[in-house]
Design a protein around this motif. Structure first.
Motif, PDB file in Angstrom:
ATOM      1  N   VAL A 258       0.827  -1.204   0.000  1.00 57.75           N
ATOM      2  CA  VAL A 258       0.000   0.000   0.000  1.00 57.75           C
ATOM      3  C   VAL A 258       0.859   1.251   0.000  1.00 57.75           C
ATOM      4  CG1 VAL A 258      -1.833   1.230   1.197  1.00 57.75           C
ATOM      5  CG2 VAL A 258      -1.774  -1.265   1.241  1.00 57.75           C
ATOM      6  N   ILE A 259       1.794   1.335   0.912  1.00 50.25           N
ATOM      7  CA  ILE A 259       2.612   2.551   1.001  1.00 50.25           C
ATOM      8  C   ILE A 259       3.865   2.405   0.142  1.00 50.25           C
ATOM      9  CG2 ILE A 259       3.852   4.084   2.567  1.00 50.25           C
ATOM     10  CD1 ILE A 259       1.788   2.969   4.723  1.00 50.25           C
ATOM     11  N   LEU A 260       4.637   1.376   0.441  1.00 50.14           N
ATOM     12  CA  LEU A 260       5.819   1.125  -0.385  1.00 50.14           C
ATOM     13  C   LEU A 260       5.409   0.192  -1.509  1.00 50.14           C
ATOM     14  CD1 LEU A 260       8.392   0.556   2.458  1.00 50.14           C
ATOM     15  CD2 LEU A 260       8.304   2.497   0.899  1.00 50.14           C
ATOM     16  N   GLN A 261       5.149   0.774  -2.653  1.00 49.06           N
ATOM     17  CA  GLN A 261       4.662  -0.074  -3.734  1.00 49.06           C
ATOM     18  C   GLN A 261       5.829  -0.684  -4.481  1.00 49.06           C
ATOM     19  OE1 GLN A 261       1.632   1.892  -6.013  1.00 49.06           O
ATOM     20  NE2 GLN A 261       0.192   1.416  -4.388  1.00 49.06           N
ATOM     21  N   ARG A 262       5.952  -1.984  -4.339  1.00 49.91           N
ATOM     22  CA  ARG A 262       7.003  -2.683  -5.062  1.00 49.91           C
ATOM     23  C   ARG A 262       6.462  -3.140  -6.394  1.00 49.91           C
ATOM     24  NH1 ARG A 262       7.591  -7.372  -2.932  1.00 49.91           N
ATOM     25  NH2 ARG A 262       5.767  -7.069  -1.623  1.00 49.91           N
ATOM     26  N   ARG A 263       7.306  -3.069  -7.373  1.00 51.16           N
ATOM     27  CA  ARG A 263       6.894  -3.542  -8.683  1.00 51.16           C
ATOM     28  C   ARG A 263       7.077  -5.059  -8.715  1.00 51.16           C
ATOM     29  NH1 ARG A 263       8.036  -0.376 -14.120  1.00 51.16           N
ATOM     30  NH2 ARG A 263       7.595  -2.012 -15.639  1.00 51.16           N
ATOM     31  N   VAL A 264       5.981  -5.786  -8.847  1.00 54.51           N
ATOM     32  CA  VAL A 264       6.100  -7.239  -8.784  1.00 54.51           C
ATOM     33  C   VAL A 264       6.023  -7.886 -10.159  1.00 54.51           C
ATOM     34  CG1 VAL A 264       5.286  -7.473  -6.424  1.00 54.51           C
ATOM     35  CG2 VAL A 264       3.635  -7.459  -8.296  1.00 54.51           C
ATOM     36  N   GLY A 265       5.690  -7.106 -11.158  1.00 58.00           N
ATOM     37  CA  GLY A 265       5.615  -7.707 -12.494  1.00 58.00           C
ATOM     38  C   GLY A 265       5.080  -6.714 -13.498  1.00 58.00           C
ATOM     39  N   ASP A 266       4.912  -7.185 -14.711  1.00 56.21           N
ATOM     40  CA  ASP A 266       4.401  -6.338 -15.768  1.00 56.21           C
ATOM     41  C   ASP A 266       3.249  -7.039 -16.457  1.00 56.21           C
ATOM     42  OD1 ASP A 266       5.982  -3.990 -15.926  1.00 56.21           O
ATOM     43  OD2 ASP A 266       7.673  -5.244 -16.532  1.00 56.21           O
ATOM     44  N   ILE A 267       2.249  -6.247 -16.807  1.00 55.82           N
ATOM     45  CA  ILE A 267       1.241  -6.778 -17.717  1.00 55.82           C
ATOM     46  C   ILE A 267       1.655  -6.321 -19.099  1.00 55.82           C
ATOM     47  CG2 ILE A 267      -1.147  -6.556 -18.472  1.00 55.82           C
ATOM     48  CD1 ILE A 267      -1.979  -6.650 -15.614  1.00 55.82           C
ATOM     49  N   LYS A 268       2.051  -7.284 -19.919  1.00 57.33           N
ATOM     50  CA  LYS A 268       2.509  -6.911 -21.254  1.00 57.33           C
ATOM     51  C   LYS A 268       1.288  -6.843 -22.171  1.00 57.33           C
ATOM     52  CE  LYS A 268       7.046  -8.824 -20.527  1.00 57.33           C
ATOM     53  NZ  LYS A 268       7.977  -9.911 -20.779  1.00 57.33           N
TER      54      LYS A 268
END
Lengths: 337, 338
Positions: free
Chosen positions: B34-44
């Motif tokens: 919520v606060i620290l948004q980590r990028r977990v992947g991509d929607i290609k």
């Protein structure tokens, strides 16, 4: 049980069904006197555009029209010798979902989002077939496997949002088929789905109904969808059936100008590309202010004076083929009269 | 006009294309937390799409939901800033264009949206909806001229000019779509992205709108990117057709080639799934029913993205990403089994 004691000629007979909605601004005649029948094991298609009354007609059979504002004002729905419009609500409950099942257009809104799929399937098994616990669970797994959902035991514990649109529709079909209904009403079952998924679902309905001997009423706006599956077709416009015949009659020899217009207005892959589509001009009528005479007359290129003066009934144009049109069907029958 | 050395694959090259899309990619980040948004992947959503459209032509872009066809349209119009790739409209590269130049280009390209209910502002009259783009782009002078032009546009799309003072809720879906078309052509664009413009409409109304789109194309010499899932409608509307699946183009050819001689197994399956309103033809047709559904674009399959549903897939398909190759003049397909 006396279920098969005296088999009527028709599984379902609808006679002069009228369902009207009463609003402050007037009466909407959503279904205005339709009659048809469904034979054992056959597939009947009801085709029409939005607002023609095809869904309300089906909901009326199931007595699911919300009242108020809707009310079935006239008609009979004969199923297995009983008039479904006359039986008590508790009797209706033993028929609904058991002998007559229904699947709807939008599989997301017709499943309960806070109950697991398993709970929703076993509910009708417990209610109608008096199954319990492990027995119901086992049957639910069989049902999911029957509609082609892999990994059924663990899928039963999941919620609707964990299923894709096509999978949800499969769940709906599993629920509908759970009590081996005699009649399945499928209201636009594939409209919300992609074309490859649509093909899967339609083939599934066809195979299951053939396997279980279920009669199917398939309601759709897409004439293409039903060509492969329907034995007979009813075309509806503004609350009335305006043409009825076998699938071959309707697609190869349409008699009503509206049916002809519908078939001409779709681009199709089985024919050479037309330079221009022949569209039906104008819009479907306001059901509160229907035009005089034939409801299609303001959009019809063949309309004559009589079309405004008198509403055409379904006139015979061939063996089991009728059309409500003074011009195309009237000429032949007038000669006889 | 800028001359480009390397061209994206497209059928026929005599006329310089009006629109050229080169290796377009649109990856949407997926974050967690919520606060620290980590990028977990991509929607290609779009993953390396190239095509060209010549002036006055229509390219049909077909695919199932989730194939990325709408995102391609939005990236061209610059409603989304693509992750990478180039979009050239008449010699101007749109992804890097800025300020005045971009503003000038925006007038030349417009979009017609799918849902006629959500794409019109319910609080604006039809006249102001259609008039606004003309005011924004300063192509009208004075109130009277604006009213005249709005009336003219309403007439062109088959609505009564006296309806200009009415509001969207007073119109049916088909009429609203006509209003959307009037708004799009108000600024006299050259290029229009039509994103499923008829799929929300009834059959008899669809035909009216298809005819209208063809009429205005001729009248205003428009170039279309026609996005749709209905292959019959696309065949009717388009000169060339591109078939998309999971963000990639699977097959690209001119209309007759694609419909009469489809090369890619996905195109074949799609075509066989299209219902035909003819019971005799239907009874004899072989139907390729694809198993399963389109996978999530977040973890697209390795190799060929279609291999999980492909009826003719071999082991290599899981490893090798097939390039879009030209098998006949102007007929491109991405499949190692062709």
């Amino acid at each position: 049980m006396t279920e098969f004691g005296d088999v009527p000629e028709y599984l379902l007979t609808v006679e002069g069904l009228k369902t009207h909605f009463f609003s402050r601004s007037g009466v909407v005649k959503a279904v205005d006197g339709i009659s048809y029948d469904v034979r054992e094991g056959e597939t009947l298609a009801i085709v029409g555009e939005s607002g023609c009354g095809k869904s309300v007609g089906a909901l009326s059979i199931m007595r699911l029209v919300s009242s108020p504002p809707g009310r079935i004002v006239d008609g009979r729905v004969l199923f297995d010798g009983a008039d479904l419009l006359e039986v008590s609500e508790s009797q209706m409950r033993t028929i609904r979902g058991n002998r007559i099942a229904m699947i709807f257009q939008e599989p997301m809104t017709s499943l309960n989002p806070v109950l697991t799929i398993g709970k929703q399937i076993t509910e009708s098994l417990e209610l109608h077939l008096k199954m319990q616990g492990a027995e119901a669970q086992k049957r639910a797994v069989e049902l999911l496997e029957m509609v082609g959902i892999p990994d059924a035991p663990s899928r039963l514990k999941q919620y609707p949002h964990q299923f894709s649109g096509g999978m949800r529709q499969r769940v709906m079909i599993a629920m509908a088929m759970s009590c081996n209904p005699r009649l399945l009403i499928a209201d636009e079952p594939t409209t919300a789905l992609d074309v490859t998924i649509q093909a899967q679902i339609l083939e599934l309905i066809k195979n299951l109904s053939a396997q279980l001997g279920t009669a199917v009423i398939i309601i759709t706006h897409n004439l293409g969808v039903v060509a492969r599956y329907a034995d007979r077709v009813n075309v509806m416009y503004a609350g009335k059936i305006i043409e009825r015949g076998t699938a071959i009659d309707i697609y190869e020899n349409p008699q009503h100008p509206y049916t002809q217009g519908l078939l001409d207005s779709v681009p199709r892959l089985d024919e050479d590309r037309k330079r221009k589509l022949e569209s039906i001009e104008g819009m479907p009528p306001d059901l509160m202010n229907l035009p005089a005479g034939c409801a299609f007359q303001p959009r019809c290129k063949y309309a004559i004076e009589r079309c405004v003066e008198e509403t055409p009934p379904l006139l015979t144009v061939g063996d089991g083929h009728t059309a409500a049109c003074w011009v195309t069907a009237g000429s032949t029958s007038e000669v006889g009269a | 006009m800028t001359q480009m050395e390397e061209r994206a694959p497209a059928p026929g090259q005599e006329v310089a294309p009006l629109l050229e899309v080169k290796d377009l990619k649109m990856h949407f980040p997926v974050t967690s937390g919520v606060i620290l948004q980590r990028r977990v992947g991509d929607i290609k959503a779009v993953d390396g799409v190239s095509f060209t459209i010549r002036p006055g032509e229509t390219l049909g872009l077909v695919g199932e939901s989730g194939s990325g066809k709408t995102t391609v349209g939005r990236c061209i119009i610059q409603l989304n800033a693509p992750t990478s790739g180039e979009v050239w409209l008449d010699g101007v590269e749109l992804t890097t264009a800025k300020g005045k130049q971009m503003r000038a280009m925006r007038r030349r390209m417009q979009m017609v949206f799918q849902d006629p209910y959500s794409s019109l502002n319910p609080r604006m009259s039809i006249g102001s909806i259609i008039g606004e783009p003309m005011l924004v782009h300063n192509i009208t002078h004075g109130k009277n001229e604006l009213q005249e032009q709005v009336a003219e546009l309403l007439h062109v799309v088959g609505l009564n000019p006296s309806m200009a003072d009415r509001y969207p809720h007073e119109f049916s879906g088909g009429q609203r779509q006509r209003i959307g078309i009037a708004r799009a052509i108000a600024v006299r664009p050259e290029f229009i992205v039509a994103d499923e413009p008829v799929s929300a409409l009834d059959v008899s109304i669809q035909a009216q709108l298809i005819n209208l789109l063809e009429d205005i194309q001729e009248q205003f010499n428009l170039t279309f990117l026609f996005i749709a899932h209905d292959l019959s409608v696309v065949r009717h509307m388009s000169e060339n057709v591109a078939v998309m699946y999971l963000g990639k183009i699977m097959e690209l050819a001119d209309r007759n080639e694609l419909y009469e001689n489809p090369l890619h197994p996905y195109t074949r399956a799609l075509l066989s799934a299209v219902p035909v309103p003819n019971p005799r033809v239907e009874a004899q047709r072989e139907r390729i029913v694809l198993q399963g559904t389109i996978p999530s674009p977040m973890n697209a399959p390795s190799g060929c993205v279609f291999h999980t549903r492909c009826p003719i897939a071999v082991d290599d398909c899981k490893v090798v990403t097939p390039p879009l190759k030209e098998y006949a003049p102007g007929h491109w397909a991405a499949c190692i089994k062709v």
